[in-house]
Design a protein around this motif. Structure first.
Motif, short mmCIF file in Angstrom:
data_model
loop_
_atom_site.label_atom_id
_atom_site.label_comp_id
_atom_site.label_asym_id
_atom_site.label_seq_id
_atom_site.Cartn_x
_atom_site.Cartn_y
_atom_site.Cartn_z
N ASP A 1 27.69 32.27 31.74
CA ASP A 1 27.44 30.83 31.77
C ASP A 1 28.32 30.19 30.69
O ASP A 1 28.28 30.61 29.54
CB ASP A 1 25.96 30.54 31.49
CG ASP A 1 25.58 29.09 31.73
OD1 ASP A 1 26.29 28.20 31.22
OD2 ASP A 1 24.56 28.84 32.40
N GLU B 1 24.43 26.55 34.39
CA GLU B 1 25.15 26.78 35.64
C GLU B 1 26.02 28.01 35.45
O GLU B 1 26.89 28.02 34.58
CB GLU B 1 26.01 25.58 36.00
CG GLU B 1 26.77 25.74 37.30
CD GLU B 1 27.59 24.49 37.65
OE1 GLU B 1 28.31 24.54 38.66
OE2 GLU B 1 27.51 23.50 36.90
N GLY B 2 25.76 29.06 36.22
CA GLY B 2 26.53 30.28 36.02
C GLY B 2 26.22 31.32 37.06
O GLY B 2 25.76 31.00 38.18
N ASP B 3 26.47 32.58 36.70
CA ASP B 3 26.30 33.70 37.62
C ASP B 3 25.64 34.86 36.92
O ASP B 3 25.75 35.03 35.70
CB ASP B 3 27.66 34.15 38.16
CG ASP B 3 28.39 33.06 38.91
OD1 ASP B 3 28.09 32.86 40.09
OD2 ASP B 3 29.25 32.39 38.29
N ARG C 1 28.19 41.86 44.76
CA ARG C 1 28.32 40.44 44.52
C ARG C 1 27.27 40.00 43.51
O ARG C 1 26.25 40.66 43.32
CB ARG C 1 28.15 39.65 45.82
CG ARG C 1 26.82 39.88 46.52
CD ARG C 1 26.74 39.11 47.82
NE ARG C 1 27.74 39.56 48.77
CZ ARG C 1 27.56 40.58 49.61
NH1 ARG C 1 26.42 41.26 49.60
NH2 ARG C 1 28.50 40.94 50.44
N GLY C 2 27.55 38.89 42.85
CA GLY C 2 26.60 38.33 41.91
C GLY C 2 25.72 37.29 42.56
O GLY C 2 25.79 37.05 43.77
N ALA C 3 24.88 36.69 41.74
CA ALA C 3 24.00 35.62 42.19
C ALA C 3 24.30 34.39 41.36
O ALA C 3 24.35 34.47 40.12
CB ALA C 3 22.53 36.02 42.05
N THR C 4 24.51 33.26 42.02
CA THR C 4 24.85 32.02 41.34
C THR C 4 23.60 31.19 41.10
O THR C 4 22.69 31.15 41.94
CB THR C 4 25.86 31.21 42.18
OG1 THR C 4 27.05 31.99 42.33
CG2 THR C 4 26.21 29.90 41.52
N TYR C 5 23.55 30.52 39.96
CA TYR C 5 22.43 29.62 39.67
C TYR C 5 22.96 28.27 39.21
O TYR C 5 24.05 28.16 38.65
CB TYR C 5 21.48 30.21 38.63
CG TYR C 5 22.09 30.45 37.27
CD1 TYR C 5 22.11 29.46 36.30
CD2 TYR C 5 22.64 31.69 36.94
CE1 TYR C 5 22.67 29.67 35.05
CE2 TYR C 5 23.21 31.93 35.69
CZ TYR C 5 23.21 30.91 34.75
OH TYR C 5 23.77 31.12 33.52
N ARG C 6 22.17 27.25 39.46
CA ARG C 6 22.49 25.90 39.02
C ARG C 6 21.18 25.13 38.92
O ARG C 6 20.39 25.12 39.85
CB ARG C 6 23.43 25.22 40.02
CG ARG C 6 23.78 23.77 39.64
CD ARG C 6 24.72 23.16 40.64
NE ARG C 6 26.00 23.88 40.67
CZ ARG C 6 26.96 23.65 41.56
NH1 ARG C 6 26.78 22.75 42.51
NH2 ARG C 6 28.09 24.33 41.51
#
Length: 825
Positions: free
Chosen positions: A775, A809-811, A819-824
């Motif tokens: 982040d 906001e990040g991963d 794969r990663g998971a994105t958050y916001r």
């Protein structure tokens, strides 16, 4: 800490400085030709003045100590005052207008000067080039180390910071690095306060001496320590003393073993009102040498303590004097990681009172080297007098602090001489064997003394001072010397006062903050990578050795084909190595009583030794430590044909009823073996349960027998509170540590905000290895952890700086995830 209005006043405003060629200005009157004065922070250094003027950090690596520097400020005084200079680096003069009133040749000694002025005067501080002192003849050294340059630095009482190529930036200290104070502005101004505490049975005893600058008319005063109170006695018109007994005192503990109990100390009564003297604490500290006399274990209040922490350098390599807020954040980070000791190395300097106050407050032990390292020091009378004053002043001002747990003669003096081939008798120095011990016996008999770090056990004249089987050692078998994990057991380390140095890669945000330094192996990157002088390898090479041997990676190819993956695995492997070594040292049956990692803080941006980067953000190495250093902890050790041993640590003062669950997982989620057990963990104990006791049947859990294909990928052990079901600790074991295939591990993340604080809820459907958060504006308080299948972890987020206004906001990534998971938010 509340400061009494009667305490000395800091002269920290209105300073300017200017640099001149060495010897150009013999007196203040000759400064007229120099007009390029800079506003200067005090306490501070010439380098910090340049930084405040906008000079970039890269340009601060200069040989300031080889030039002259003048500071000036205006004093407005009517009457008698005392000026106190708490630290002048290094060859210094003090002038009042055109009159010289002080010469000093040690940055570690404080000076008092009494003045009488009616009106205004200019106070000048001149910091002379150390070149003449380096050129002066002072006897022939028996050995010449490579650590610090030039070799005659042994003759000058200054820090080695700034003089160690490959170890730290070449920012040489010069200036008033400790506070300049004025005493006597009030009729009741306090000159100094001395406090010394000790334990008498179940009681605490506190001795206090307060000296006033001006003579006082004796009046009734009382000393208060918590609820206890006693009348003070006037020794003379300037000095009042007293001893107070605190019945059944609450003892001070390292935070891993109890409460860091402290007592407020005050003077009350008479015309003074109430005067706060700060805090004190009560504790006892001893060293247990073991039945063979070769061990070293700290015993606090009668309880053996496994000491674990990191070595300290400086929280501000430029100014050498970090603000309380910055220090407090570092202490809190260390506390959360489970560290309970900080070693202030002899290559550095004596830390501030604020540092020790925070150590007391946070329950952190301090191992303090005297400021000596590597050299064969002079033996002349002038040097010994300087050392005497230096040591006595340091011990006097830190006498009040309970956190001071070990005093050590210095760093790697014996080791350096021994490695250069000198026999035992040839490298003994009276400084370490007689002078310092005698001072400590008089002033701090409650603190154990170690002749050097490292050093053999007392009386052992046959072992090398860096031997691992006795005394205190600097253990780099696993680490710099690239030994396999089993060396950590075979070495039989008793106490590692240094260990496990790696070039620890900071997170991507920290790397991007330094232009052209985020690409591994480039010249700018290598500037931030530490190395030992004269070595043909650096500490990137050390980390890459374990990346190659544990993860089976073609390091060079990965580095140029997929540099992001290279950085991610570099962070992960250090956490794996550190976790394995400390799991070994904390296990049931281990003879090791502590390990102090080199190093706590980076001194410049990049892949440095620090487990915390230059921005104060923990690296993967510190998170790896946090995973194995908690007071209540489950650990796993690989015992080969005997399977896995599960070690259950309870350092608290209370028994706890727990449940141990073990699951052997295939394909990241399928349980193929396992079991559970309920038991009571006794206070201050370590228990061991073998995997076969939990499984109840044979299972090749360590994949040691190899009767066929490996049946599982990982073992997960969970330690839970039996009554509440709360998970107290988790541990994981991977029979194959490589990450050959990445898969969808079902990572998901949600952002939540409670009471203005952000957290992440991170989940995975399959086992996720080394989960980490990326982040740009926040970092994870809990990061670089394994996540069991079907479980969720709450991760607090911390703003990277006070000005952050954006929502998170990040991963979130795992090293075995596709794969990663994105958050916001």
């Amino acid at each position: 800490m509340h400061v009494s209005p009667l305490a000395p006043r800091r002269l920290d405003a209105g300073w300017q400085c200017v640099s001149t060629p060495a010897g150009a200005c013999p007196t203040p009157e000759t400064l007229d030709t120099f007009t390029n004065w800079l506003d200067a922070p005090v306490p501070g250094t010439v380098a910090s003045a340049h930084r405040a003027a906008g000079i970039q950090d890269d340009s601060l690596a200069q040989p300031y100590a080889m030039l002259d520097h003048w500071y000036r400020t205006t004093l407005e005084v009517n009457g008698k005052r005392r000026l106190r200079f708490n630290g002048l680096a290094t060859i210094a003069e003090v002038w009042i207008d055109g009159r010289k009133v002080l010469d000093s040749d040690s940055m570690f000694v404080a000076h008092d000067i009494d003045i009488e002025i009616a009106g205004k005067a200019t106070l000048f501080l001149c910091f002379r080039s150390i070149a003449p002192a380096l050129a002066a003849r002072r006897g022939r050294a028996r050995w010449r180390p490579k650590l610090a340059q030039p070799a005659p630095l042994r003759n000058v009482r200054t820090t080695l910071l700034g003089h160690m190529p490959g170890w730290c930036p070449a920012i040489q200290p010069a200036g008033p690095w400790r506070a300049v104070e004025m005493i006597g502005e009030s009729s009741a101004s306090i000159d100094r306060v001395e406090m010394a505490s000790n334990v008498d049975g179940s009681d605490g005893l506190l001795d206090v001496t307060v000296r006033f600058y001006h003579a006082q008319a004796p009046e009734d005063l009382r000393l208060q320590c918590g609820e206890a109170s006693v009348a003070l006695h006037w020794r003379d018109a300037h000095t009042v003393t007293g001893r107070v007994r605190v019945r059944d005192a609450r003892l001070w503990w390292p935070h891993t073993h109890g409460e860091a109990a402290r007592y407020a100390v005050k003077i009350a009564g008479g015309s003074f009102g109430e005067i706060s003297l700060g805090h004190t604490a009560f504790r006892s500290i001893e060293v247990d040498r073991g039945a063979d006399g070769a061990g070293f274990q700290l015993v606090v209040n009668g309880v053996p303590v496994f000491a674990r922490g990191a070595c300290w350098t400086s929280a501000d390599i430029v100014a050498l004097d970090a603000p309380r807020e910055k220090l407090s954040a570092i202490f809190e980070t260390c506390r959360q990681a489970g560290l309970n000791i900080i070693r202030v190395s002899g290559i550095t300097l004596y830390e501030s009172d604020t540092f020790y106050e925070l150590a007391d407050e946070h329950g952190m032990l301090v191992w303090q080297d005297f400021a000596f390292a590597n050299f064969d020091y002079p033996t002349d009378e002038a040097f010994e007098r300087s050392v005497q004053r230096e040591a006595e002043q340091f011990l006097a001002r830190t006498r009040r602090f309970a956190s001071l747990a070990v005093l050590c003669g210095g760093s790697e003096v014996h080791q350096q001489a021994a490695m250069l081939g000198l026999p035992f008798d040839a490298y003994q120095q009276r400084l370490f064997t007689e002078q310092l011990p005698a001072i400590i016996a008089t002033m701090r008999p409650d603190v154990p003394y170690v002749v050097n770090s490292p050093s053999a056990a007392p009386g052992d004249t046959r072992s090398m001072p860096f031997g691992t089987r006795g005394g205190v050692t600097h253990y780099y078998g696993v680490g710099a010397y690239q030994r396999p994990f089993d060396d950590a057991r075979r070495a039989q380390v008793r106490f590692a006062s240094e260990c496990l140095a790696f070039a620890n890669v900071p997170d991507d945000v920290a790397l991007r903050a330094v232009p052209n330094a985020s690409r591994p192996h480039e010249p700018r990157w290598k500037i931030g990578v530490p190395r030992d002088p004269g070595a043909a390898w650096d500490f990137d090479d050390v980390r890459e050795h374990y990346l190659r041997t544990l993860y089976d990676v073609d390091v060079a190819r990965l580095r140029y084909e997929d540099p992001e993956r290279y950085l991610t695995l570099s962070r992960a492997v250090v956490a794996d190595v550190i976790g394995a070594v400390f799991s070994e040292w904390r296990r049931k049956g281990s003879i090791c009583a502590g390990g102090i990692v080199w190093n706590m803080l980076d001194l410049r941006a990049g892949s440095g030794w620090g487990v915390i980067d230059v921005f104060g953000v923990p690296k993967s190495a510190l998170h790896g430590l946090a995973r194995v250093l908690q007071p209540i902890q489950v650990l796993i050790t690989d015992e080969g044909l005997d399977g896995l041993d599960v070690h259950l640590v309870n350092e608290t003062a209370h028994d706890i009823c727990v449940r141990v669950d073990m699951a052997c997982l295939r394909d990241g989620a399928l349980k193929v073996a396992g079991g559970s057990r309920e038991l009571t963990l006794k206070a201050r104990s370590v228990e061991r349960v073998n995997s076969s006791e939990l499984n109840g049947a044979f299972f090749d859990i360590a994949y040691a027998y190899r009767f066929g294909p490996r049946a599982h990928d990982a073992t997960h052990v969970r330690l839970s509170d039996l009554d509440t079901g709360i998970v107290l600790s988790e541990a994981f074991h991977f029979p194959d540590m490589t990450v050959r295939e990445r898969r969808d591990v079902g990572l998901s993340v949600a952002v939540e905000q409670n009471d203005g604080k952000w957290t992440l809820e991170i989940s995975a459907t399959e086992l996720a290895r080394w989960v980490h958060v990326v982040d740009p504006n926040y970092y994870a308080a809990v990061d670089w952890f394994h996540l069991a299948p079907g479980s969720t972890r709450t991760v607090p987020l911390i703003a990277r700086n006070a000005n952050v206004r954006q929502a998170p906001e990040g991963d979130v990534f795992a090293i075995n995830g596709m794969r990663g998971a994105t958050y916001r938010a």
